[in-house]
Design a protein around this motif. Sequence first.
Motif, PDB file in Angstrom:
ATOM      1  N   THR A 105       0.821  -1.210   0.000  1.00 42.22           N
ATOM      2  CA  THR A 105       0.000   0.000   0.000  1.00 42.22           C
ATOM      3  C   THR A 105       0.853   1.257   0.000  1.00 42.22           C
ATOM      4  N   GLN A 106       0.434   2.201  -0.822  1.00 38.28           N
ATOM      5  CA  GLN A 106       1.043   3.533  -0.819  1.00 38.28           C
ATOM      6  C   GLN A 106       0.431   4.404   0.273  1.00 38.28           C
ATOM      7  N   ASN A 107      -0.640   3.923   0.890  1.00 39.48           N
ATOM      8  CA  ASN A 107      -1.379   4.706   1.880  1.00 39.48           C
ATOM      9  C   ASN A 107      -0.748   4.580   3.257  1.00 39.48           C
ATOM     10  N   VAL A 108      -0.918   5.610   4.064  1.00 37.84           N
ATOM     11  CA  VAL A 108      -0.361   5.616   5.416  1.00 37.84           C
ATOM     12  C   VAL A 108      -1.462   5.548   6.466  1.00 37.84           C
ATOM     13  N   ASP A 109      -2.725   5.292   6.036  1.00 35.41           N
ATOM     14  CA  ASP A 109      -3.876   5.447   6.923  1.00 35.41           C
ATOM     15  C   ASP A 109      -4.132   4.273   7.862  1.00 35.41           C
ATOM     16  N   GLY A 110      -3.504   3.123   7.655  1.00 32.53           N
ATOM     17  CA  GLY A 110      -3.674   1.987   8.550  1.00 32.53           C
ATOM     18  C   GLY A 110      -4.952   1.194   8.360  1.00 32.53           C
ATOM     19  N   LEU A 111      -5.721   1.475   7.328  1.00 41.93           N
ATOM     20  CA  LEU A 111      -7.027   0.832   7.172  1.00 41.93           C
ATOM     21  C   LEU A 111      -6.921  -0.613   6.700  1.00 41.93           C
ATOM     22  N   HIS A 112      -5.878  -0.957   5.977  1.00 44.02           N
ATOM     23  CA  HIS A 112      -5.735  -2.353   5.551  1.00 44.02           C
ATOM     24  C   HIS A 112      -5.530  -3.281   6.738  1.00 44.02           C
ATOM     25  N   GLU A 113      -4.689  -2.875   7.685  1.00 43.91           N
ATOM     26  CA  GLU A 113      -4.498  -3.746   8.841  1.00 43.91           C
ATOM     27  C   GLU A 113      -5.734  -3.779   9.729  1.00 43.91           C
ATOM     28  N   GLN A 114      -6.441  -2.652   9.812  1.00 44.03           N
ATOM     29  CA  GLN A 114      -7.707  -2.666  10.553  1.00 44.03           C
ATOM     30  C   GLN A 114      -8.710  -3.634   9.935  1.00 44.03           C
ATOM     31  N   ALA A 115      -8.666  -3.764   8.625  1.00 46.21           N
ATOM     32  CA  ALA A 115      -9.585  -4.662   7.927  1.00 46.21           C
ATOM     33  C   ALA A 115      -9.181  -6.121   8.053  1.00 46.21           C
ATOM     34  N   GLY A 116      -7.927  -6.383   8.438  1.00 46.02           N
ATOM     35  CA  GLY A 116      -7.505  -7.757   8.656  1.00 46.02           C
ATOM     36  C   GLY A 116      -6.451  -8.283   7.704  1.00 46.02           C
ATOM     37  N   THR A 117      -5.909  -7.449   6.825  1.00 51.23           N
ATOM     38  CA  THR A 117      -4.833  -7.895   5.943  1.00 51.23           C
ATOM     39  C   THR A 117      -3.579  -8.181   6.767  1.00 51.23           C
ATOM     40  N   SER A 118      -2.939  -9.317   6.491  1.00 53.76           N
ATOM     41  CA  SER A 118      -1.756  -9.723   7.249  1.00 53.76           C
ATOM     42  C   SER A 118      -0.460  -9.491   6.489  1.00 53.76           C
ATOM     43  N   ALA A 119      -0.391  -9.952   5.253  1.00 47.66           N
ATOM     44  CA  ALA A 119       0.824  -9.802   4.441  1.00 47.66           C
ATOM     45  C   ALA A 119       0.802  -8.423   3.800  1.00 47.66           C
ATOM     46  N   LEU A 120       1.431  -7.454   4.463  1.00 41.49           N
ATOM     47  CA  LEU A 120       1.231  -6.050   4.136  1.00 41.49           C
ATOM     48  C   LEU A 120       2.544  -5.289   4.223  1.00 41.49           C
ATOM     49  N   VAL A 121       2.815  -4.478   3.210  1.00 37.93           N
ATOM     50  CA  VAL A 121       3.980  -3.589   3.214  1.00 37.93           C
ATOM     51  C   VAL A 121       3.493  -2.146   3.113  1.00 37.93           C
ATOM     52  N   HIS A 122       3.931  -1.305   4.053  1.00 40.17           N
ATOM     53  CA  HIS A 122       3.634   0.125   4.020  1.00 40.17           C
ATOM     54  C   HIS A 122       4.789   0.811   3.290  1.00 40.17           C
ATOM     55  N   VAL A 123       4.738   0.796   1.976  1.00 43.78           N
ATOM     56  CA  VAL A 123       5.895   1.224   1.203  1.00 43.78           C
ATOM     57  C   VAL A 123       6.144   2.730   1.279  1.00 43.78           C
ATOM     58  N   HIS A 124       5.133   3.499   1.727  1.00 45.64           N
ATOM     59  CA  HIS A 124       5.302   4.945   1.904  1.00 45.64           C
ATOM     60  C   HIS A 124       5.253   5.356   3.369  1.00 45.64           C
ATOM     61  N   GLY A 125       5.338   4.385   4.287  1.00 46.91           N
ATOM     62  CA  GLY A 125       5.367   4.707   5.698  1.00 46.91           C
ATOM     63  C   GLY A 125       4.009   4.617   6.363  1.00 46.91           C
ATOM     64  N   ARG A 126       3.933   5.137   7.603  1.00 44.95           N
ATOM     65  CA  ARG A 126       2.728   4.996   8.424  1.00 44.95           C
ATOM     66  C   ARG A 126       2.435   6.289   9.176  1.00 44.95           C
TER      67      ARG A 126
END
Length: 268
Positions: A105-126
Amino acid sequence: MSTDPLTSACASAAPRMLLVVTGAGVSLASGISTFRGTDPGAVWSVDVTELGTISYFHRDPVGSWQWYLRRFGALHDARPNPAHLALAALERWHVGRGGEFLLVTQNVDGLHEQAGTSALVHVHGRADRVRCSSHGCVHGAPKGCLPRDPERDAAFLREPGEATLPRCPACDAPLRQHVLWFDEYYTGHRDYEIERVLKAAKQAAVVLFVGTSFAVGITDLILTRALARNAKVFALDPVARYPHPSVVPVVAAAEERLPALCRALGAA
Protein backbone atom coordinates in the motif's frame (compact mmCIF):
# COMPACT_ATOMS: atom_id res chain seq x y z
CA MET A 1 -15.93 -19.88 -13.21
CA SER A 2 -16.83 -16.49 -14.65
CA THR A 3 -15.24 -15.44 -17.93
CA ASP A 4 -14.47 -12.05 -16.37
CA PRO A 5 -10.70 -11.65 -16.93
CA LEU A 6 -9.91 -10.44 -13.40
CA THR A 7 -11.90 -13.20 -11.73
CA SER A 8 -10.38 -15.84 -14.01
CA ALA A 9 -6.86 -14.58 -13.40
CA CYS A 10 -7.27 -14.64 -9.62
CA ALA A 11 -8.85 -18.09 -9.76
CA SER A 12 -5.89 -19.49 -11.68
CA ALA A 13 -3.16 -17.76 -9.66
CA ALA A 14 -2.55 -20.42 -7.00
CA PRO A 15 -0.07 -21.50 -5.84
CA ARG A 16 1.80 -18.48 -7.18
CA MET A 17 1.94 -14.92 -5.89
CA LEU A 18 -1.10 -12.64 -6.02
CA LEU A 19 0.21 -9.11 -5.57
CA VAL A 20 -2.12 -6.19 -4.82
CA VAL A 21 -0.93 -2.58 -4.92
CA THR A 22 -3.24 0.03 -3.45
CA GLY A 23 -3.27 3.80 -3.72
CA ALA A 24 -5.36 6.59 -2.23
CA GLY A 25 -8.43 5.67 -4.27
CA VAL A 26 -9.04 2.57 -2.17
CA SER A 27 -9.64 4.78 0.90
CA LEU A 28 -11.81 7.42 -0.77
CA ALA A 29 -15.00 5.65 0.37
CA SER A 30 -13.67 5.86 3.94
CA GLY A 31 -13.71 9.64 3.71
CA ILE A 32 -9.99 10.14 3.07
CA SER A 33 -9.10 12.50 0.23
CA THR A 34 -7.00 11.27 -2.65
CA PHE A 35 -4.06 13.12 -4.18
CA ARG A 36 -5.75 13.75 -7.51
CA GLY A 37 -6.33 17.39 -8.33
CA THR A 38 -9.77 16.67 -9.81
CA ASP A 39 -11.13 14.88 -6.74
CA PRO A 40 -12.97 16.80 -3.99
CA GLY A 41 -10.50 17.75 -1.25
CA ALA A 42 -7.55 16.42 -3.22
CA VAL A 43 -4.24 16.87 -1.42
CA TRP A 44 -2.56 17.86 -4.66
CA SER A 45 -4.83 20.90 -4.84
CA VAL A 46 -2.01 22.39 -2.77
CA ASP A 47 1.60 21.84 -3.69
CA VAL A 48 2.25 18.63 -1.80
CA THR A 49 5.35 18.03 -3.89
CA GLU A 50 6.80 21.03 -2.06
CA LEU A 51 5.29 20.49 1.39
CA GLY A 52 5.90 16.75 1.38
CA THR A 53 9.68 16.97 1.27
CA ILE A 54 12.61 16.66 3.64
CA SER A 55 13.81 19.99 2.22
CA TYR A 56 10.67 21.74 3.47
CA PHE A 57 10.96 20.02 6.85
CA HIS A 58 14.52 21.29 7.27
CA ARG A 59 13.47 24.82 6.29
CA ASP A 60 10.32 24.93 8.42
CA PRO A 61 9.84 21.96 10.78
CA VAL A 62 7.01 23.75 12.58
CA GLY A 63 5.14 24.36 9.32
CA SER A 64 5.75 20.77 8.25
CA TRP A 65 4.33 19.42 11.49
CA GLN A 66 1.30 21.69 11.25
CA TRP A 67 0.53 20.60 7.71
CA TYR A 68 0.84 16.89 8.48
CA LEU A 69 -1.18 17.00 11.67
CA ARG A 70 -4.00 18.75 9.82
CA ARG A 71 -3.79 16.11 7.11
CA PHE A 72 -3.61 13.19 9.54
CA GLY A 73 -6.48 14.55 11.62
CA ALA A 74 -8.86 13.23 8.97
CA LEU A 75 -7.63 9.69 9.65
CA HIS A 76 -8.78 9.45 13.27
CA ASP A 77 -12.39 8.60 12.52
CA ALA A 78 -11.82 6.72 9.26
CA ARG A 79 -12.83 3.08 9.14
CA PRO A 80 -12.19 0.35 6.57
CA ASN A 81 -14.66 0.37 3.70
CA PRO A 82 -15.85 -2.67 1.70
CA ALA A 83 -12.76 -2.51 -0.52
CA HIS A 84 -10.40 -2.96 2.43
CA LEU A 85 -12.51 -5.78 3.83
CA ALA A 86 -12.68 -7.51 0.45
CA LEU A 87 -8.90 -7.43 0.06
CA ALA A 88 -8.49 -9.02 3.49
CA ALA A 89 -10.97 -11.72 2.43
CA LEU A 90 -9.09 -12.19 -0.85
CA GLU A 91 -5.88 -12.77 1.09
CA ARG A 92 -7.47 -15.37 3.37
CA TRP A 93 -8.98 -17.17 0.39
CA HIS A 94 -5.81 -17.21 -1.69
CA VAL A 95 -3.52 -18.25 1.18
CA GLY A 96 -6.08 -20.86 2.25
CA ARG A 97 -5.72 -22.63 -1.10
CA GLY A 98 -1.93 -22.60 -0.95
CA GLY A 99 -1.17 -19.35 -2.74
CA GLU A 100 1.22 -16.55 -1.84
CA PHE A 101 -0.18 -13.08 -1.24
CA LEU A 102 1.21 -9.61 -0.64
CA LEU A 103 -0.53 -6.27 -0.40
CA VAL A 104 1.68 -3.24 -1.00
CA THR A 105 0.00 0.00 0.00
CA GLN A 106 1.04 3.53 -0.82
CA ASN A 107 -1.38 4.71 1.88
CA VAL A 108 -0.36 5.62 5.42
CA ASP A 109 -3.88 5.45 6.92
CA GLY A 110 -3.67 1.99 8.55
CA LEU A 111 -7.03 0.83 7.17
CA HIS A 112 -5.74 -2.35 5.55
CA GLU A 113 -4.50 -3.75 8.84
CA GLN A 114 -7.71 -2.67 10.55
CA ALA A 115 -9.58 -4.66 7.93
CA GLY A 116 -7.50 -7.76 8.66
CA THR A 117 -4.83 -7.90 5.94
CA SER A 118 -1.76 -9.72 7.25
CA ALA A 119 0.82 -9.80 4.44
CA LEU A 120 1.23 -6.05 4.14
CA VAL A 121 3.98 -3.59 3.21
CA HIS A 122 3.63 0.13 4.02
CA VAL A 123 5.90 1.22 1.20
CA HIS A 124 5.30 4.95 1.90
CA GLY A 125 5.37 4.71 5.70
CA ARG A 126 2.73 5.00 8.42
CA ALA A 127 0.75 7.85 9.92
CA ASP A 128 0.73 6.22 13.36
CA ARG A 129 4.52 6.40 13.62
CA VAL A 130 7.13 9.16 13.81
CA ARG A 131 10.90 8.97 13.81
CA CYS A 132 13.94 11.00 14.72
CA SER A 133 15.19 13.32 11.99
CA SER A 134 18.79 12.48 12.90
CA HIS A 135 20.01 9.64 10.69
CA GLY A 136 21.57 6.86 12.75
CA CYS A 137 19.75 7.70 15.97
CA VAL A 138 18.16 4.67 17.63
CA HIS A 139 14.77 6.21 16.79
CA GLY A 140 15.74 7.35 13.29
CA ALA A 141 16.61 5.94 9.89
CA PRO A 142 17.58 3.43 8.76
CA LYS A 143 15.79 1.24 11.33
CA GLY A 144 14.15 3.19 14.13
CA CYS A 145 10.75 4.77 14.72
CA LEU A 146 8.34 5.58 17.54
CA PRO A 147 4.58 5.33 18.08
CA ARG A 148 2.80 8.62 17.53
CA ASP A 149 1.93 10.35 20.84
CA PRO A 150 -1.51 12.05 20.59
CA GLU A 151 -0.91 14.12 23.72
CA ARG A 152 2.37 15.46 22.36
CA ASP A 153 0.70 16.26 19.05
CA ALA A 154 -2.15 18.06 20.82
CA ALA A 155 0.28 20.13 22.89
CA PHE A 156 2.07 21.20 19.72
CA LEU A 157 -1.16 22.14 17.96
CA ARG A 158 -2.28 24.26 20.92
CA GLU A 159 0.88 26.37 20.67
CA PRO A 160 2.81 25.51 17.51
CA GLY A 161 6.39 26.68 17.63
CA GLU A 162 9.99 25.68 18.21
CA ALA A 163 9.38 25.28 21.95
CA THR A 164 6.62 22.70 21.46
CA LEU A 165 8.09 20.94 18.43
CA PRO A 166 8.06 17.18 19.14
CA ARG A 167 11.59 16.01 19.85
CA CYS A 168 13.40 12.70 20.02
CA PRO A 169 13.60 11.24 23.55
CA ALA A 170 17.06 9.87 22.81
CA CYS A 171 18.92 12.80 21.20
CA ASP A 172 16.51 15.79 21.32
CA ALA A 173 16.57 16.28 17.54
CA PRO A 174 13.20 17.21 16.02
CA LEU A 175 10.96 14.27 15.28
CA ARG A 176 9.55 13.89 11.77
CA GLN A 177 6.71 11.97 10.15
CA HIS A 178 7.48 8.31 9.42
CA VAL A 179 6.58 8.69 5.75
CA LEU A 180 8.46 8.66 2.47
CA TRP A 181 8.84 12.22 1.24
CA PHE A 182 9.06 13.18 -2.42
CA ASP A 183 12.79 13.92 -2.27
CA GLU A 184 13.65 10.67 -0.45
CA TYR A 185 14.32 7.09 -1.56
CA TYR A 186 12.64 3.76 -0.88
CA THR A 187 15.96 2.48 0.43
CA GLY A 188 15.98 5.18 3.13
CA HIS A 189 14.28 3.10 5.80
CA ARG A 190 13.93 -0.60 6.50
CA ASP A 191 10.19 -0.28 7.11
CA TYR A 192 9.52 0.52 3.45
CA GLU A 193 10.61 -3.07 2.65
CA ILE A 194 11.48 -2.23 -0.94
CA GLU A 195 13.40 -5.47 -1.57
CA ARG A 196 10.42 -7.54 -0.44
CA VAL A 197 8.18 -5.54 -2.77
CA LEU A 198 10.43 -5.95 -5.80
CA LYS A 199 10.87 -9.67 -5.14
CA ALA A 200 7.08 -10.10 -5.05
CA ALA A 201 6.75 -8.17 -8.32
CA LYS A 202 9.15 -10.62 -9.98
CA GLN A 203 7.28 -13.65 -8.59
CA ALA A 204 3.68 -12.55 -9.10
CA ALA A 205 1.33 -14.42 -11.43
CA VAL A 206 -1.26 -11.65 -11.06
CA VAL A 207 -0.76 -8.00 -10.09
CA LEU A 208 -3.82 -5.93 -9.22
CA PHE A 209 -3.39 -2.17 -8.89
CA VAL A 210 -6.30 -0.58 -7.01
CA GLY A 211 -7.05 3.14 -6.79
CA THR A 212 -3.70 4.41 -7.98
CA SER A 213 -3.00 7.06 -10.59
CA PHE A 214 0.44 5.55 -11.41
CA ALA A 215 2.03 8.88 -10.50
CA VAL A 216 4.71 7.66 -8.08
CA GLY A 217 7.84 5.59 -8.53
CA ILE A 218 6.75 2.39 -6.82
CA THR A 219 4.01 1.68 -9.36
CA ASP A 220 6.49 1.88 -12.24
CA LEU A 221 9.01 -0.31 -10.42
CA ILE A 222 6.41 -3.01 -9.80
CA LEU A 223 4.82 -2.74 -13.24
CA THR A 224 8.14 -3.06 -15.08
CA ARG A 225 9.13 -6.21 -13.19
CA ALA A 226 5.71 -7.83 -13.43
CA LEU A 227 5.40 -7.32 -17.17
CA ALA A 228 8.93 -8.63 -17.74
CA ARG A 229 7.73 -11.95 -16.28
CA ASN A 230 4.47 -11.92 -18.28
CA ALA A 231 2.30 -11.52 -15.21
CA LYS A 232 -1.35 -10.68 -15.71
CA VAL A 233 -1.74 -7.05 -14.66
CA PHE A 234 -4.98 -5.20 -13.90
CA ALA A 235 -5.72 -1.60 -12.91
CA LEU A 236 -8.96 -1.19 -10.97
CA ASP A 237 -10.10 2.43 -10.85
CA PRO A 238 -13.22 4.48 -11.69
CA VAL A 239 -11.11 6.24 -14.34
CA ALA A 240 -9.67 4.09 -17.14
CA ARG A 241 -5.87 4.33 -16.95
CA TYR A 242 -3.46 2.84 -19.45
CA PRO A 243 0.05 2.89 -17.97
CA HIS A 244 0.99 0.14 -20.45
CA PRO A 245 -0.84 -1.61 -23.30
CA SER A 246 -0.62 -4.94 -21.45
CA VAL A 247 -2.43 -3.61 -18.36
CA VAL A 248 -6.13 -4.49 -18.35
CA PRO A 249 -8.26 -1.58 -17.05
CA VAL A 250 -11.15 -2.48 -14.73
CA VAL A 251 -13.26 0.67 -14.68
CA ALA A 252 -15.16 0.53 -11.39
CA ALA A 253 -15.14 1.77 -7.81
CA ALA A 254 -13.00 -0.42 -5.56
CA GLU A 255 -15.65 -0.60 -2.83
CA GLU A 256 -18.05 -2.13 -5.36
CA ARG A 257 -15.84 -4.23 -7.63
CA LEU A 258 -13.68 -5.91 -4.99
CA PRO A 259 -16.59 -7.35 -2.97
CA ALA A 260 -18.08 -8.58 -6.26
CA LEU A 261 -14.75 -10.24 -7.09
CA CYS A 262 -14.74 -12.01 -3.74
CA ARG A 263 -18.29 -13.23 -4.24
CA ALA A 264 -17.41 -14.59 -7.68
CA LEU A 265 -14.40 -16.43 -6.24
CA GLY A 266 -16.27 -17.72 -3.20
CA ALA A 267 -14.02 -15.65 -0.98
CA ALA A 268 -16.66 -13.39 0.56
